[in-house]
Scaffold this motif. Structure first.
Motif, PDB file in Angstrom:
ATOM      1  N   THR A 105      70.697  56.199  -9.113  1.00  0.00           N
ATOM      2  CA  THR A 105      69.869  56.663 -10.544  1.00  0.00           C
ATOM      3  C   THR A 105      71.067  55.932 -11.000  1.00  0.00           C
ATOM      4  O   THR A 105      72.474  55.944 -10.839  1.00  0.00           O
ATOM      5  CB  THR A 105      70.119  57.872 -10.857  1.00  0.00           C
ATOM      6  N   SER A 106      70.457  54.831 -12.148  1.00  0.00           N
ATOM      7  CA  SER A 106      71.904  53.714 -12.694  1.00  0.00           C
ATOM      8  C   SER A 106      72.552  55.018 -12.791  1.00  0.00           C
ATOM      9  O   SER A 106      72.333  55.957 -13.861  1.00  0.00           O
ATOM     10  CB  SER A 106      71.529  52.675 -13.324  1.00  0.00           C
ATOM     11  N   ASN A 107      74.339  54.009 -12.907  1.00  0.00           N
ATOM     12  CA  ASN A 107      74.890  54.510 -14.302  1.00  0.00           C
ATOM     13  C   ASN A 107      74.210  54.692 -15.673  1.00  0.00           C
ATOM     14  O   ASN A 107      73.027  53.818 -16.213  1.00  0.00           O
ATOM     15  CB  ASN A 107      76.161  53.562 -14.955  1.00  0.00           C
ATOM     16  N   THR A 108      74.263  56.269 -16.371  1.00  0.00           N
ATOM     17  CA  THR A 108      73.643  56.363 -17.798  1.00  0.00           C
ATOM     18  C   THR A 108      74.451  57.172 -18.847  1.00  0.00           C
ATOM     19  O   THR A 108      75.462  57.550 -18.169  1.00  0.00           O
ATOM     20  CB  THR A 108      72.375  56.880 -17.447  1.00  0.00           C
ATOM     21  N   SER A 109      75.014  56.421 -20.255  1.00  0.00           N
ATOM     22  CA  SER A 109      75.381  56.850 -21.379  1.00  0.00           C
ATOM     23  C   SER A 109      74.724  58.912 -21.569  1.00  0.00           C
ATOM     24  O   SER A 109      75.095  59.406 -22.618  1.00  0.00           O
ATOM     25  CB  SER A 109      75.172  56.700 -22.037  1.00  0.00           C
ATOM     26  N   ASP A 110      73.525  59.291 -21.009  1.00  0.00           N
ATOM     27  CA  ASP A 110      72.887  60.352 -21.150  1.00  0.00           C
ATOM     28  C   ASP A 110      72.583  61.213 -19.620  1.00  0.00           C
ATOM     29  O   ASP A 110      71.552  61.161 -18.954  1.00  0.00           O
ATOM     30  CB  ASP A 110      71.049  60.250 -22.183  1.00  0.00           C
ATOM     31  N   MET A 111      73.251  61.912 -19.168  1.00  0.00           N
ATOM     32  CA  MET A 111      73.482  62.452 -18.535  1.00  0.00           C
ATOM     33  C   MET A 111      72.249  64.047 -18.255  1.00  0.00           C
ATOM     34  O   MET A 111      72.193  64.382 -16.853  1.00  0.00           O
ATOM     35  CB  MET A 111      74.712  63.536 -18.021  1.00  0.00           C
ATOM     36  N   ARG A 112      71.555  64.481 -19.552  1.00  0.00           N
ATOM     37  CA  ARG A 112      70.474  65.790 -20.118  1.00  0.00           C
ATOM     38  C   ARG A 112      69.677  65.670 -19.057  1.00  0.00           C
ATOM     39  O   ARG A 112      69.245  66.255 -18.205  1.00  0.00           O
ATOM     40  CB  ARG A 112      70.351  65.437 -21.327  1.00  0.00           C
ATOM     41  N   PRO A 113      68.825  64.427 -18.886  1.00  0.00           N
ATOM     42  CA  PRO A 113      67.752  64.381 -17.772  1.00  0.00           C
ATOM     43  C   PRO A 113      68.238  64.432 -16.447  1.00  0.00           C
ATOM     44  O   PRO A 113      67.164  65.143 -15.679  1.00  0.00           O
ATOM     45  CB  PRO A 113      67.313  62.702 -17.990  1.00  0.00           C
ATOM     46  N   VAL A 114      69.658  64.388 -15.853  1.00  0.00           N
ATOM     47  CA  VAL A 114      69.655  64.701 -14.362  1.00  0.00           C
ATOM     48  C   VAL A 114      69.693  65.778 -14.061  1.00  0.00           C
ATOM     49  O   VAL A 114      69.898  65.912 -13.442  1.00  0.00           O
ATOM     50  CB  VAL A 114      71.374  62.945 -13.884  1.00  0.00           C
ATOM     51  N   TYR A 115      70.624  66.398 -15.538  1.00  0.00           N
ATOM     52  CA  TYR A 115      71.094  67.500 -15.644  1.00  0.00           C
ATOM     53  C   TYR A 115      70.238  68.369 -14.876  1.00  0.00           C
ATOM     54  O   TYR A 115      70.068  69.410 -14.618  1.00  0.00           O
ATOM     55  CB  TYR A 115      72.248  68.306 -15.980  1.00  0.00           C
ATOM     56  N   ALA A 116      68.979  68.324 -16.176  1.00  0.00           N
ATOM     57  CA  ALA A 116      67.866  68.138 -16.321  1.00  0.00           C
ATOM     58  C   ALA A 116      67.385  68.916 -14.217  1.00  0.00           C
ATOM     59  O   ALA A 116      66.232  69.976 -14.169  1.00  0.00           O
ATOM     60  CB  ALA A 116      66.525  68.410 -16.601  1.00  0.00           C
ATOM     61  N   ARG A 117      67.378  68.151 -13.793  1.00  0.00           N
ATOM     62  CA  ARG A 117      66.842  68.365 -12.222  1.00  0.00           C
ATOM     63  C   ARG A 117      68.182  68.556 -11.461  1.00  0.00           C
ATOM     64  O   ARG A 117      67.424  69.078 -10.191  1.00  0.00           O
ATOM     65  CB  ARG A 117      66.188  66.434 -12.146  1.00  0.00           C
ATOM     66  N   ALA A 118      68.967  69.175 -11.962  1.00  0.00           N
ATOM     67  CA  ALA A 118      70.405  69.426 -10.717  1.00  0.00           C
ATOM     68  C   ALA A 118      69.960  70.522 -10.049  1.00  0.00           C
ATOM     69  O   ALA A 118      70.120  71.437 -10.811  1.00  0.00           O
ATOM     70  CB  ALA A 118      71.303  69.257 -11.170  1.00  0.00           C
ATOM     71  N   LYS A 119      70.105  71.225  -8.871  1.00  0.00           N
ATOM     72  CA  LYS A 119      69.795  72.452  -8.253  1.00  0.00           C
ATOM     73  C   LYS A 119      71.426  72.590  -8.217  1.00  0.00           C
ATOM     74  O   LYS A 119      71.913  73.780  -8.468  1.00  0.00           O
ATOM     75  CB  LYS A 119      68.344  72.805  -7.724  1.00  0.00           C
ATOM     76  N   ILE A 120      72.007  72.272  -7.549  1.00  0.00           N
ATOM     77  CA  ILE A 120      72.906  71.799  -7.043  1.00  0.00           C
ATOM     78  C   ILE A 120      73.912  70.773  -7.683  1.00  0.00           C
ATOM     79  O   ILE A 120      73.483  69.353  -6.907  1.00  0.00           O
ATOM     80  CB  ILE A 120      73.728  72.367  -6.471  1.00  0.00           C
TER      81      ILE A 120
END
Length: 445
Positions: A288-303
């Protein structure tokens, strides 16, 4: 935070008192540093920007002086809509509105600090001195230990203005860089102890500053092992080995790598070549490219995987993970254990892994316990649920934005309480100059 070590002895240098202002006013703070605080690839810039936002929300008057310097070119993403106009402008100084804040940026030909020219540094210094003499701050705050940075607290001190430095890594050597600094702020007890033991000066830990509204995902669908900033210092080679080991054996376990300063493809080439077949990508890794909004990334994160090999002072992604209820796997090194408490797994690696340039590739046998921990968290729902609940608790109890802001205010109050902005700076300059300049000359700096 467990302790509040005393500020460095240099805090006694600026004991100049001023008469109380005729009317009560809010504190004035000048942030000064060549790096841009809008840099999304710099954890330090992101942290300081949030700290300044919180001070501004409490009524502080904030001025920010920076330059178009970034840790990585990916970090300009927040300025991308304006980047062409900035680059094509003839202006030396550009202003960027940022909610409660405003950034004054000296325009530079390169985004790399190492390529900042002497004339650009002079332009920045001229702007800095101008703000000292016109804004009349009660406190100057900065980070950095390069030659230009040494002038920041010095120019403040000879005007009778106290200064503070932000220190959130283990790279500073010696004490010359803080010779004129009144207060050193850090983000963890671990780093405060680290510098007290190695260099002998005190630093005040205030914690991390994470705004839940900006970093906490409301709708979670956890499925990936998330790794942010694929650089060797952050343990990218370890992560590549883990992904390579699980690629065929556990295709259901997938990784998401978020680009920042690192180059994931280069790391994959290096690690895969070590094991007999050079590749640029892995089938079980989404980049995933660098982003200023990490919320979608954390939504997908299990660990969240954060096997940092250099001295990680606190690791803001660890705190963001706690606030999102994401269990973390980290190395037992630096300030990471302090940030996650009992809400994750801490692993020990061979000492060679922690040595520069952090490119040592441990044996597959060494990583077996780590692989077993990952598989358990994917296969054992109850074990995973327990760590999720612990993460939420650690986030609430240790990483409250309000509590961190109160610690920062308590650390700054003895300095801003002097109201040095109301002092006669021209008088201080005159007295400090070896040639006894007249008041009219001294006032220009």
């Amino acid at each position: 935070m467990k302790s509040m070590p005393a500020a460095p002895s240099s805090a006694r240098l600026n004991a100049t008192s001023c008469a109380a202002p005729a009317e009560a006013r809010n504190p004035r703070l000048l942030w000064a540093n060549a790096f841009c605080l809008l840099d999304t690839s710099s954890g330090a810039s992101i942290s300081v920007r949030e700290m300044l936002r919180q001070l501004a929300a409490r009524g502080w008057e904030i001025e920010i002086l920076g330059a178009t310097i970034f840790d990585d070119e990916e970090g300009v993403s927040q300025l991308r809509p304006h980047w062409d106009s900035i680059n094509n402008s003839d202006l030396t100084l550009v202003n960027v509105a940022d909610g409660l804040l405003r950034h004054r940026l000296v325009r530079t030909a390169s985004t790399k600090r190492a390529h900042m020219t002497s004339s650009e540094e002079v332009a920045w210094l001229v702007q800095y001195i101008h703000l000292l003499d016109t804004m009349k701050p009660d406190l100057v705050w900065f980070y950095g230990g390069q030659t230009l940075d040494l002038l920041i607290p010095y120019e403040a001190r000879i005007r009778g203005i106290p200064s503070a430095a932000y220190l959130a890594n283990g790279n500073y050597r010696g004490v010359r860089w803080c010779h004129d600094v009144d207060l050193v702020i850090t983000d963890s007890d671990a780093t405060a102890r680290f510098y007290a033991e190695r260099e002998g000066f005190g630093a005040v830990p205030v914690g991390k500053f994470i705004d839940p509204d900006r970093f906490v995902s409301k709708d979670r669908n956890p499925e990936y092992i998330t790794f942010v900033n694929p650089s060797l210092t952050k343990g990218a080679a370890i992560v590549a080995m883990l992904a390579l080991s699980l690629e065929k054996r556990r295709p259901d376990i997938r990784f998401e790598v978020v680009q920042s300063r690192g180059d994931w493809a280069a790391v994959v080439r290096q690690v895969s070549a070590h094991f007999g077949g050079e590749r640029e990508s892995l089938d079980n890794v989404m980049v995933t490219s660098n982003t200023s909004d990490m919320r979608p990334v954390y939504a997908r994160a299990k660990i969240l995987l954060a096997p940092s090999l250099w001295w990680e002072s606190a690791g803001r992604v660890l705190v963001e993970a706690m606030l999102n209820g994401i269990p973390v796997i980290i190395t037992d090194h630096g300030g990471g254990p302090e940030m996650i408490g009992d809400a994750g797994i801490k692993v020990k690696l061979p000492q060679k892994c922690y040595e520069k340039p952090y490119a040592h590739v441990p044996s597959p046998e060494t990583l077996k316990p780590l692989l077993a921990s990952i598989e358990q968290l994917f296969d054992d729902d109850e074990a995973y649920r327990v760590l999720v609940e612990r993460a939420y608790r650690v986030g609430r109890e240790l990483h409250s934005l309000e509590a961190s802001t109160n610690r920062l205010l308590s650390a700054f109050e003895p300095l801003v309480g002097r109201r040095s902005g109301d002092c006669d700076h021209a008088r201080s300059l005159e007295q400090s100059h070896k040639h006894g300049l007249s008041r009219s000359v001294g006032a220009t700096g």
